[in-house]
Motif scaffolding. Structure first.
Motif, PDB file in Angstrom:
ATOM      1  N   LEU A   1     -26.527   4.425   9.022  1.00 13.42           N
ATOM      2  CA  LEU A   1     -26.841   5.698   9.668  1.00 13.42           C
ATOM      3  C   LEU A   1     -25.569   6.527   9.826  1.00 13.42           C
ATOM      4  O   LEU A   1     -25.547   7.737   9.537  1.00 13.42           O
ATOM      5  CB  LEU A   1     -27.492   5.454  11.033  1.00 13.42           C
ATOM      6  N   TRP A   2     -24.516   5.898  10.283  1.00 12.04           N
ATOM      7  CA  TRP A   2     -23.242   6.583  10.456  1.00 12.04           C
ATOM      8  C   TRP A   2     -22.689   7.054   9.119  1.00 12.04           C
ATOM      9  O   TRP A   2     -22.065   8.116   9.032  1.00 12.04           O
ATOM     10  CB  TRP A   2     -22.251   5.658  11.154  1.00 12.04           C
ATOM     11  N   ALA A   3     -22.950   6.292   8.048  1.00 11.73           N
ATOM     12  CA  ALA A   3     -22.496   6.693   6.718  1.00 11.73           C
ATOM     13  C   ALA A   3     -23.151   8.000   6.284  1.00 11.73           C
ATOM     14  O   ALA A   3     -22.506   8.855   5.656  1.00 11.73           O
ATOM     15  CB  ALA A   3     -22.795   5.592   5.702  1.00 11.73           C
ATOM     16  N   VAL A   4     -24.432   8.178   6.611  1.00 12.51           N
ATOM     17  CA  VAL A   4     -25.130   9.417   6.269  1.00 12.51           C
ATOM     18  C   VAL A   4     -24.524  10.591   7.037  1.00 12.51           C
ATOM     19  O   VAL A   4     -24.284  11.668   6.474  1.00 12.51           O
ATOM     20  CB  VAL A   4     -26.643   9.295   6.564  1.00 12.51           C
ATOM     21  N   ILE A   5     -24.257  10.391   8.319  1.00 13.46           N
ATOM     22  CA  ILE A   5     -23.650  11.446   9.135  1.00 13.46           C
ATOM     23  C   ILE A   5     -22.261  11.803   8.589  1.00 13.46           C
ATOM     24  O   ILE A   5     -21.913  12.981   8.425  1.00 13.46           O
ATOM     25  CB  ILE A   5     -23.559  10.992  10.607  1.00 13.46           C
ATOM     26  N   ARG A   6     -21.464  10.777   8.286  1.00 14.31           N
ATOM     27  CA  ARG A   6     -20.127  11.020   7.735  1.00 14.31           C
ATOM     28  C   ARG A   6     -20.203  11.752   6.400  1.00 14.31           C
ATOM     29  O   ARG A   6     -19.358  12.602   6.085  1.00 14.31           O
ATOM     30  CB  ARG A   6     -19.379   9.701   7.551  1.00 14.31           C
ATOM     31  N   ALA A   7     -21.215  11.403   5.607  1.00 16.62           N
ATOM     32  CA  ALA A   7     -21.366  12.028   4.289  1.00 16.62           C
ATOM     33  C   ALA A   7     -21.606  13.528   4.421  1.00 16.62           C
ATOM     34  O   ALA A   7     -21.060  14.328   3.652  1.00 16.62           O
ATOM     35  CB  ALA A   7     -22.508  11.373   3.521  1.00 16.62           C
ATOM     36  N   HIS A   8     -22.414  13.919   5.407  1.00 22.07           N
ATOM     37  CA  HIS A   8     -22.665  15.347   5.608  1.00 22.07           C
ATOM     38  C   HIS A   8     -21.388  16.074   6.021  1.00 22.07           C
ATOM     39  O   HIS A   8     -21.077  17.147   5.497  1.00 22.07           O
ATOM     40  CB  HIS A   8     -23.763  15.542   6.655  1.00 22.07           C
ATOM     41  N   PHE A   9     -20.631  15.491   6.933  1.00 23.95           N
ATOM     42  CA  PHE A   9     -19.377  16.117   7.342  1.00 23.95           C
ATOM     43  C   PHE A   9     -18.365  16.121   6.194  1.00 23.95           C
ATOM     44  O   PHE A   9     -17.579  17.063   6.042  1.00 23.95           O
ATOM     45  CB  PHE A   9     -18.813  15.427   8.585  1.00 23.95           C
ATOM     46  N   GLY A  10     -18.397  15.072   5.374  1.00 22.76           N
ATOM     47  CA  GLY A  10     -17.532  15.043   4.201  1.00 22.76           C
ATOM     48  C   GLY A  10     -17.886  16.150   3.217  1.00 22.76           C
ATOM     49  O   GLY A  10     -17.003  16.779   2.624  1.00 22.76           O
ATOM     50  N   PHE A  11     -19.179  16.397   3.060  1.00 18.06           N
ATOM     51  CA  PHE A  11     -19.644  17.495   2.202  1.00 18.06           C
ATOM     52  C   PHE A  11     -19.161  18.840   2.733  1.00 18.06           C
ATOM     53  O   PHE A  11     -18.652  19.682   1.978  1.00 18.06           O
ATOM     54  CB  PHE A  11     -21.166  17.455   2.118  1.00 18.06           C
ATOM     55  N   TYR A  12     -19.290  19.053   4.046  1.00 17.13           N
ATOM     56  CA  TYR A  12     -18.836  20.322   4.635  1.00 17.13           C
ATOM     57  C   TYR A  12     -17.325  20.496   4.455  1.00 17.13           C
ATOM     58  O   TYR A  12     -16.851  21.598   4.169  1.00 17.13           O
ATOM     59  CB  TYR A  12     -19.179  20.382   6.127  1.00 17.13           C
ATOM     60  N   THR A  13     -16.597  19.400   4.626  1.00 10.64           N
ATOM     61  CA  THR A  13     -15.138  19.467   4.479  1.00 10.64           C
ATOM     62  C   THR A  13     -14.740  19.865   3.060  1.00 10.64           C
ATOM     63  O   THR A  13     -13.760  20.590   2.848  1.00 10.64           O
ATOM     64  CB  THR A  13     -14.511  18.109   4.841  1.00 10.64           C
ATOM     65  N   GLN A  14     -15.512  19.387   2.074  1.00 12.54           N
ATOM     66  CA  GLN A  14     -15.193  19.667   0.677  1.00 12.54           C
ATOM     67  C   GLN A  14     -15.655  21.047   0.213  1.00 12.54           C
ATOM     68  O   GLN A  14     -15.281  21.492  -0.879  1.00 12.54           O
ATOM     69  CB  GLN A  14     -15.836  18.617  -0.233  1.00 12.54           C
ATOM     70  N   LEU A  15     -16.468  21.741   1.036  1.00 13.06           N
ATOM     71  CA  LEU A  15     -17.110  22.977   0.577  1.00 13.06           C
ATOM     72  C   LEU A  15     -16.138  24.012   0.001  1.00 13.06           C
ATOM     73  O   LEU A  15     -16.416  24.588  -1.058  1.00 13.06           O
ATOM     74  CB  LEU A  15     -17.922  23.610   1.704  1.00 13.06           C
ATOM     75  N   PRO A  16     -15.009  24.308   0.661  1.00 13.34           N
ATOM     76  CA  PRO A  16     -14.110  25.322   0.076  1.00 13.34           C
ATOM     77  C   PRO A  16     -13.647  24.956  -1.336  1.00 13.34           C
ATOM     78  O   PRO A  16     -13.649  25.805  -2.234  1.00 13.34           O
ATOM     79  CB  PRO A  16     -12.939  25.359   1.068  1.00 13.34           C
ATOM     80  N   GLY A  17     -13.276  23.689  -1.525  1.00 15.83           N
ATOM     81  CA  GLY A  17     -12.855  23.253  -2.853  1.00 15.83           C
ATOM     82  C   GLY A  17     -14.003  23.240  -3.842  1.00 15.83           C
ATOM     83  O   GLY A  17     -13.831  23.580  -5.020  1.00 15.83           O
ATOM     84  N   THR A  18     -15.195  22.851  -3.370  1.00 10.37           N
ATOM     85  CA  THR A  18     -16.359  22.820  -4.249  1.00 10.37           C
ATOM     86  C   THR A  18     -16.738  24.228  -4.693  1.00 10.37           C
ATOM     87  O   THR A  18     -17.127  24.442  -5.851  1.00 10.37           O
ATOM     88  CB  THR A  18     -17.551  22.154  -3.526  1.00 10.37           C
ATOM     89  N   TRP A  19     -16.624  25.184  -3.795  1.00 11.14           N
ATOM     90  CA  TRP A  19     -16.924  26.578  -4.141  1.00 11.14           C
ATOM     91  C   TRP A  19     -16.018  27.058  -5.276  1.00 11.14           C
ATOM     92  O   TRP A  19     -16.469  27.719  -6.208  1.00 11.14           O
ATOM     93  CB  TRP A  19     -16.765  27.467  -2.914  1.00 11.14           C
ATOM     94  N   LYS A  20     -14.752  26.695  -5.222  1.00 13.62           N
ATOM     95  CA  LYS A  20     -13.813  27.109  -6.264  1.00 13.62           C
ATOM     96  C   LYS A  20     -14.150  26.480  -7.614  1.00 13.62           C
ATOM     97  O   LYS A  20     -13.822  27.032  -8.665  1.00 13.62           O
ATOM     98  CB  LYS A  20     -12.387  26.730  -5.857  1.00 13.62           C
ATOM     99  N   LEU A  21     -14.804  25.320  -7.577  1.00 10.94           N
ATOM    100  CA  LEU A  21     -15.125  24.599  -8.809  1.00 10.94           C
ATOM    101  C   LEU A  21     -16.487  24.961  -9.381  1.00 10.94           C
ATOM    102  O   LEU A  21     -16.872  24.441 -10.427  1.00 10.94           O
ATOM    103  CB  LEU A  21     -15.072  23.083  -8.554  1.00 10.94           C
ATOM    104  N   ARG A  22     -17.232  25.834  -8.686  1.00 11.75           N
ATOM    105  CA  ARG A  22     -18.519  26.260  -9.235  1.00 11.75           C
ATOM    106  C   ARG A  22     -18.309  26.912 -10.594  1.00 11.75           C
ATOM    107  O   ARG A  22     -17.410  27.741 -10.765  1.00 11.75           O
ATOM    108  CB  ARG A  22     -19.217  27.241  -8.298  1.00 11.75           C
TER     109      ARG A  22
END
Length: 325
Positions: free
Chosen positions: A281-302
């Motif tokens: 359960l905690w892994a799923v929560i961490r995964a969402h926050f990890g996704f949000y953290t990566q968003l700026p870099g992911t946007w640049k890679l679109r």
């Protein structure tokens, strides 16, 4: 004399796997140069290779970059026309590279190919990591011909074909080296899991094709680094899947799908917590926050262009778990 194909095995503290499976790779890959890329192992992997496999090239990374970054770093030194990225816990078979190379040689639009992947422990059944070629549904859930979620099919020759697929498994991943580097390799931020799906998606968006051949087969142990019950594997799969979709999906499809997936992941987190314990359960929560953290870099890679109809099946999760299909 350099050969067209380089078989590259990424290693991290996997001396036992190398001892068990590398002799077969050497025996049945006479048409290839063989490399072991070592992710700064702390066991005696490198010494073992130097003593027992003088024909195998050894590349030493300066730290453990994970699967994605490890290959990106190690393959910089490999100049062959084609790469085969092969897991260390794979048993290959005689002439296993031949049908794959024929596909790549005869069709320049094909960028990546995977062979049939069967279970090492139950050789009549497909293996989880790739089976008979990877597909994806309209919610971004990866699955395979021969494997849907955790359900595996018996190999009865039903996938002895050669056909276009959506993604090729990283456990036995053949790719043109030029196409690998045109896409800047794997997304190293993924560390491990689904980086090959992301790369294949980017290749498809650029107009290339991904193929499967049932004329070649390998046997995969699976879980050599992270077993299926690992909470860290849950974390990486969910985080990387969300980042992959954000990078590759077109608007406005992206916004609706990401929102829907975040809701489904919340339900999945509760299910994992009840079935496998709080760490999942905690892994799923961490995964969402990890996704949000990566968003700026992911946007640049679109990418500039996205494939509008990217999926082969609709509503896979509901058909499988509710419809029992």
């Amino acid at each position: 004399m350099q050969k067209k194909l380089a078989v590259a095995i990424l290693n991290w503290n996997g001396r036992n796997w190398l001892e068990k499976f590398l002799p077969g790779v050497v025996q049945f890959s006479q048409n290839a140069d063989i490399y072991v890329i070592d992710n700064l192992s702390t066991d005696d992997s490198v010494e073992f290779l130097q003593k027992n496999f003088p024909t195998v090239y050894i590349i030493k990374n300066d730290k453990n970059y994970g699967f994605a970054g490890g290959y990106n770093e190690g393959l910089k030194a490999v100049k062959n026309e084609y790469y085969c990225l092969l897991n260390s816990d794979v048993e290959v078979t005689e002439n296993w590279t031949v049908p794959v190379l024929e596909l790549l040689e005869n069709n320049s639009s094909i960028s990546a190919v995977q062979p049939k992947i069967l279970s090492y422990h139950n050789k009549n059944y497909f293996e989880f990591a790739g089976a008979a070629g990877g597909l994806i549904d309209n919610l971004g859930y990866p699955y395979c011909r021969g494997r849907v979620f955790d359900d595996l099919e018996e190999d009865k020759g039903q996938y002895n074909d050669e056909t276009e697929i959506f993604w090729a498994s990283g456990c036995g991943f053949f790719i043109r080296s030029t196409d690998f580097w045109k896409q800047n390799g794997f997304d190293a931020r993924f560390f491990a899991h689904q980086e090959e799906i992301d790369l294949c998606w980017r290749l498809i968006n650029s107009g290339k094709k991904i193929y499967y051949t049932g004329k070649s087969k390998i046997y995969h142990v699976g879980g050599g680094t992270l077993n299926k019950q690992s909470a860290q594997k849950t974390y990486l799969n969910i985080r990387n899947n969300l980042s992959m979709m954000f990078k590759n999906l077109p608007f406005p499809q992206l916004i609706l799908l990401i929102f829907f997936r975040l809701c489904l992941d919340s339900v999945a987190g509760i299910y994992f917590g009840l079935k496998q314990g709080f760490p999942h359960l905690w892994a799923v929560i961490r995964a969402h926050f990890g996704f949000y953290t990566q968003l700026p870099g992911t946007w640049k890679l679109r990418q500039k262009y996205q494939k509008h109809q990217f999926y082969q099946s609709k509503w896979l999760i509901f058909k499988h778990f509710l419809g029992r299909r």
